[in-house]
Design a protein around this motif. Structure first.
Motif, PDB file in Angstrom:
ATOM      1  N   VAL A  81       0.840  -1.204   0.000  1.00 43.45           N
ATOM      2  CA  VAL A  81       0.000   0.000   0.000  1.00 43.45           C
ATOM      3  C   VAL A  81       0.874   1.253   0.000  1.00 43.45           C
ATOM      4  CG1 VAL A  81      -1.606   1.361   1.412  1.00 43.45           C
ATOM      5  CG2 VAL A  81      -2.031  -1.077   1.025  1.00 43.45           C
ATOM      6  N   GLU A  82       1.896   1.267   0.836  1.00 45.51           N
ATOM      7  CA  GLU A  82       2.797   2.422   0.891  1.00 45.51           C
ATOM      8  C   GLU A  82       3.610   2.561  -0.392  1.00 45.51           C
ATOM      9  OE1 GLU A  82       3.544   2.887   5.695  1.00 45.51           O
ATOM     10  OE2 GLU A  82       5.081   1.935   4.480  1.00 45.51           O
ATOM     11  N   ILE A  83       3.996   1.440  -0.978  1.00 36.59           N
ATOM     12  CA  ILE A  83       4.753   1.477  -2.230  1.00 36.59           C
ATOM     13  C   ILE A  83       3.911   2.118  -3.331  1.00 36.59           C
ATOM     14  CG2 ILE A  83       5.737   0.041  -4.079  1.00 36.59           C
ATOM     15  CD1 ILE A  83       6.651  -1.911  -1.830  1.00 36.59           C
ATOM     16  N   TRP A  84       2.631   1.709  -3.431  1.00 38.85           N
ATOM     17  CA  TRP A  84       1.763   2.304  -4.451  1.00 38.85           C
ATOM     18  C   TRP A  84       1.495   3.780  -4.158  1.00 38.85           C
ATOM     19  CZ3 TRP A  84       0.813   1.862  -9.203  1.00 38.85           C
ATOM     20  CH2 TRP A  84      -0.245   2.552  -9.792  1.00 38.85           C
ATOM     21  N   ASP A  85       1.316   4.106  -2.902  1.00 39.95           N
ATOM     22  CA  ASP A  85       1.075   5.505  -2.528  1.00 39.95           C
ATOM     23  C   ASP A  85       2.261   6.375  -2.949  1.00 39.95           C
ATOM     24  OD1 ASP A  85      -0.328   7.666  -1.286  1.00 39.95           O
ATOM     25  OD2 ASP A  85       0.988   7.476   0.454  1.00 39.95           O
ATOM     26  N   ASP A  86       3.469   5.871  -2.737  1.00 33.11           N
ATOM     27  CA  ASP A  86       4.674   6.620  -3.092  1.00 33.11           C
ATOM     28  C   ASP A  86       4.794   6.775  -4.612  1.00 33.11           C
ATOM     29  OD1 ASP A  86       7.312   7.823  -2.444  1.00 33.11           O
ATOM     30  OD2 ASP A  86       8.086   6.052  -3.479  1.00 33.11           O
ATOM     31  N   ILE A  87       4.607   5.669  -5.343  1.00 31.26           N
ATOM     32  CA  ILE A  87       4.724   5.702  -6.801  1.00 31.26           C
ATOM     33  C   ILE A  87       3.679   6.633  -7.408  1.00 31.26           C
ATOM     34  CG2 ILE A  87       4.398   4.317  -8.911  1.00 31.26           C
ATOM     35  CD1 ILE A  87       5.642   1.950  -7.345  1.00 31.26           C
ATOM     36  N   SER A  88       2.440   6.513  -6.950  1.00 28.54           N
ATOM     37  CA  SER A  88       1.354   7.312  -7.541  1.00 28.54           C
ATOM     38  C   SER A  88       1.476   8.795  -7.181  1.00 28.54           C
ATOM     39  CB  SER A  88      -0.009   6.759  -7.113  1.00 28.54           C
ATOM     40  OG  SER A  88      -0.144   6.730  -5.703  1.00 28.54           O
ATOM     41  N   HIS A  89       1.956   9.086  -5.967  1.00 31.82           N
ATOM     42  CA  HIS A  89       2.178  10.483  -5.580  1.00 31.82           C
ATOM     43  C   HIS A  89       3.248  11.129  -6.465  1.00 31.82           C
ATOM     44  CE1 HIS A  89      -0.161  10.811  -1.764  1.00 31.82           C
ATOM     45  NE2 HIS A  89      -0.069  12.079  -2.079  1.00 31.82           N
TER      46      HIS A  89
END
Length: 275
Positions: free
Chosen positions: A94-102
């Motif tokens: 979840v944090e990995i996707w949040d970082d990539i998408s941000h």
């Protein structure tokens, strides 16, 4: 009468799990779009009331194609959600996707995970995985209710999960900015069991398989999604013996077991991925 919200769901699928979830989160007004097809069409602009993305995590990270897609995509919506499918460990997905998408300028309001059959062949026996009750209907009900309420929430991640992912990356030596981007000719081989049915040429989201006069050949950048090996009806596609590779040092748990989501047809995988 209140106008019904238009929803777009973008998905990446190899064995049908994420496509099944995307379909379950769709209604008659939802547009379901395959990410490999959007890449093929060079389509990057999307606009709706709600935009969602559903993808499987590989090593807790998005498929490389999904990662590159979100960097170029323009998502215009009041509400954006992501549902990440996994089989055994989600770690800090979840944090990995949040970082990539941000970083891509596409932050998501809601990010969650849902556990499915794990199709990672080097570690799991597909026949045993299919026997496990993953409580999919209950988890789908929760997610559907959250989306109906346009809930703003990111599924929490523990420090232990972050450390587990760090350990995985140290062991595999994968680049965290790339994830799985392998070469299909290094990892896969086609055996004499091949009957030249050409299914592999249509289920690979990168079009890495070719039916030549001398048989099926594979070459190209590979997301390690296993669509080819899982969907081959003859089990003619196998991993090459790679005793020094951390991912495949032990080979397969059960080379005779393969998996595709029971609610998703082979035709649907082809339709989603053909290049």
């Amino acid at each position: 009468m209140e106008k019904k919200k238009k929803r777009i769901i973008l998905y990446f699928t190899a064995t049908g799990n994420s496509l099944y979830i995307a379909r379950q989160l769709a209604d008659e007004d939802t547009e379901l779009l395959s990410i490999p097809q959007m890449v093929k069409q060079d389509r990057r602009d999307f606009e709706a009331d709600e935009i969602g993305i559903v993808y499987p995590i590989y090593g807790h990270m998005p498929p490389n194609m999904v990662r590159e897609f979100i960097k170029k995509a323009k998502l215009k919506a009041d509400y954006k959600f992501a549902v990440l499918t996994y089989g055994a460990r989600k770690c800090n997905a979840v944090e990995i996707w949040d970082d990539i998408s941000h970083k891509a300028g596409n932050p998501f309001d809601y990010i969650t995970t849902i556990v499915m059959v794990d199709n990672w062949l080097p570690n799991f026996d597909m026949n045993e995985q299919m026997k496990i009750d993953k409580r999919i209907p209950e988890n789908l009900q929760r997610i559907s209710a959250d989306l109906a309420a346009q809930k703003h929430w990111h599924e929490p991640v523990t420090e232990e999960e972050r450390q587990m992912h760090a350990g995985f990356m140290a062991y595999t030596h994968l680049d965290p900015e790339v994830g799985f981007l392998m070469r299909s000719e290094k990892y896969f081989q086609v055996t004499d069991a091949c009957i030249s049915c050409a299914i592999c040429t249509t289920v690979c989201p990168r079009g890495n398989y070719e039916l030549a006069s001398t048989g099926v050949k594979t070459e190209g950048d590979c997301d390690f999604c296993f669509a080819c090996i899982q969907n081959c009806p003859q089990k003619a596609i196998q991993f090459k013996p790679l005793p020094n590779d951390p991912l495949l040092a032990r080979g397969e748990v059960n080379p005779n077991a393969r998996y595709r989501n029971e609610h998703v047809s082979l035709w649907s995988i082809k339709e989603s991925n053909r290049q």
